[in-house]
Design an enzyme around this catalytic site. Sequence first.
Site, PDB file in Angstrom:
ATOM      1  N   GLU A 193     -15.192  -7.464   2.959  1.00 15.57           N
ATOM      2  CA  GLU A 193     -14.024  -7.716   2.188  1.00 15.57           C
ATOM      3  C   GLU A 193     -14.215  -7.665   0.702  1.00 15.57           C
ATOM      4  OE1 GLU A 193     -10.686  -7.649   3.269  1.00 15.57           O
ATOM      5  OE2 GLU A 193     -11.532  -7.141   5.190  1.00 15.57           O
ATOM      6  N   ASP A 235      -3.242  -8.723   0.914  1.00 10.39           N
ATOM      7  CA  ASP A 235      -3.614  -7.702  -0.272  1.00 10.39           C
ATOM      8  C   ASP A 235      -2.871  -6.824  -0.677  1.00 10.39           C
ATOM      9  OD1 ASP A 235      -3.457  -6.097   1.870  1.00 10.39           O
ATOM     10  OD2 ASP A 235      -5.303  -4.995   1.806  1.00 10.39           O
ATOM     11  N   CYS A 271       2.768   2.476   5.466  1.00 10.96           N
ATOM     12  CA  CYS A 271       3.858   2.360   4.589  1.00 10.96           C
ATOM     13  C   CYS A 271       3.002   2.230   3.152  1.00 10.96           C
ATOM     14  CB  CYS A 271       4.066   1.051   4.878  1.00 10.96           C
ATOM     15  SG  CYS A 271       5.445   0.244   3.689  1.00 10.96           S
ATOM     16  N   TYR A 298      -6.780 -14.527  -0.279  1.00 10.08           N
ATOM     17  CA  TYR A 298      -7.301 -13.550   0.511  1.00 10.08           C
ATOM     18  C   TYR A 298      -8.484 -13.424   1.121  1.00 10.08           C
ATOM     19  CZ  TYR A 298      -7.986  -8.940   2.382  1.00 10.08           C
ATOM     20  OH  TYR A 298      -8.400  -8.055   3.229  1.00 10.08           O
ATOM     21  N   CYS A 354       8.124   6.576   7.078  1.00  6.36           N
ATOM     22  CA  CYS A 354       8.728   5.895   7.825  1.00  6.36           C
ATOM     23  C   CYS A 354       8.830   6.445   9.402  1.00  6.36           C
ATOM     24  CB  CYS A 354      10.183   5.770   7.168  1.00  6.36           C
ATOM     25  SG  CYS A 354      10.014   4.986   5.589  1.00  6.36           S
TER      26      CYS A 354
HETATM   27  S1  SF4 Z   1      10.059   1.911   7.624  1.00  6.59           S
HETATM   28 FE1  SF4 Z   1       8.952   2.829   6.004  1.00  6.59          FE
HETATM   29  S2  SF4 Z   1       9.297   1.352   4.213  1.00  6.59           S
HETATM   30 FE2  SF4 Z   1       9.712   0.376   6.134  1.00  6.59          FE
HETATM   31  S3  SF4 Z   1       7.885  -0.504   6.577  1.00  6.59           S
HETATM   32 FE3  SF4 Z   1       7.910   1.288   7.873  1.00  6.59          FE
HETATM   33  S4  SF4 Z   1       6.917   2.790   6.571  1.00  6.59           S
HETATM   34 FE4  SF4 Z   1       7.442   0.836   5.112  1.00  6.59          FE
END
Ligand code: SF4
Length: 378
Positions: free
Chosen positions: A39, A140, A194, A122, A201
């Site tokens: 870490e 983080d 993300c 953290y 997504c």
């Molecule tokens: S849907 Fe898209 S913006 Fe929302 S948490 Fe998942 S990857 Fe992230």
Amino acid sequence: MSPDRAASIRAAILDWYRANARELPWRGTRDPYAVWISEVMCQQTRVDTVLPYYARFMARWPTVEALAAADDDDVRAAWSGLGYYRRAQLMLKAAREVVSQHQGRFPDDADGLLALPGFGRYTAGAVAAFAFDRPRAAVDGNVTRLVARLEALEGDVMQGSGAQAVWRAAEALAPGASPGDVAQGLIEVGALVCTARNPRCGACPVAEACKARAQGAVERIPAPRKRATKKAVALTAVLWLDGGRVLLSRQPEAGLFASLWCPIFLEGHLEPDGAADEALRAHRLDPGPLTSTGQVRHVLTHRTLEIHVLRASNKAPRRLPEGMAWAPLDALTEWAIPSVTARCLDAALDRAERAKIRLTRRETRRTPAAQGSLPGLE
Ligand code: SF4
């Protein structure tokens, strides 16, 4: 966050993590020492860069007792190229405290860990969750981005009330089954799915719960940070080369590049045949004719160093001022050297000299290349 919403996000993260987590050497271990080292190394540093450092470090100091007994210079040298050198200093201090005050056992909860040198919110949360399976959040940059989007948190989420809202949401996700895996899963989804640019997504395990996605706000959340302008600092670096060695100066224990070996730094951009020469004589050094060999721009967290590089090649003086030493060019990886030293040296050497260093290093199979021009040094 409602308990039902938290439970559904947690379950989705856990399933995804167990099926998709990267295999990393520190994953799957419950050894708090190994978790902690990984870490600390991973803070502000890419995982790919950390991997060889982690392997070498753990082979050399496999336990907290071994690290506590280590020589400070050996640890600094092992850290060379990872940057943020204060991390290594605090790590040594914490290891010694764990051995001297806790009989070599890490406290098994975040509050106890927080009392150790270098442990912030953290790191304490991460070690408590990953090693002791405590229901603690470890927020983080990856988790901040993921949670900000999940909860559609507008405004600056890196500090103040925005950061507190992120921590609150992450803490709401912590209690329940396998908190360690949930905490690691949040980091992993933030790192791999993300992402800051082009989040995936369509492949996201928590897409249905994501408020930013529902609102069409993914692109603007989290709000970009207002970055403070970095202060520019003008320096002159003198690289004195004598055969196969370079003269280095150890920096003071506090401040920039603390205790590390650097070229002779002089304040300001000094001319080779005037002010620079004079400044070196003030150090009781007679470098002979100085040649200007290039510029190095070295960006740090809060400042940018604009370095004018001069090369000296007079005969080595018989006596050196305190805190200076000759470092053999083919053994630089054994010295506690920050990347700025490697970059200045790179600017001072000609092509043939650089090639010779590379050849020597490949032949001796020393530290593999990180990010700099000279192999083995960032
Ligand atoms: S849907 Fe898209 S913006 Fe929302 S948490 Fe998942 S990857 Fe992230």
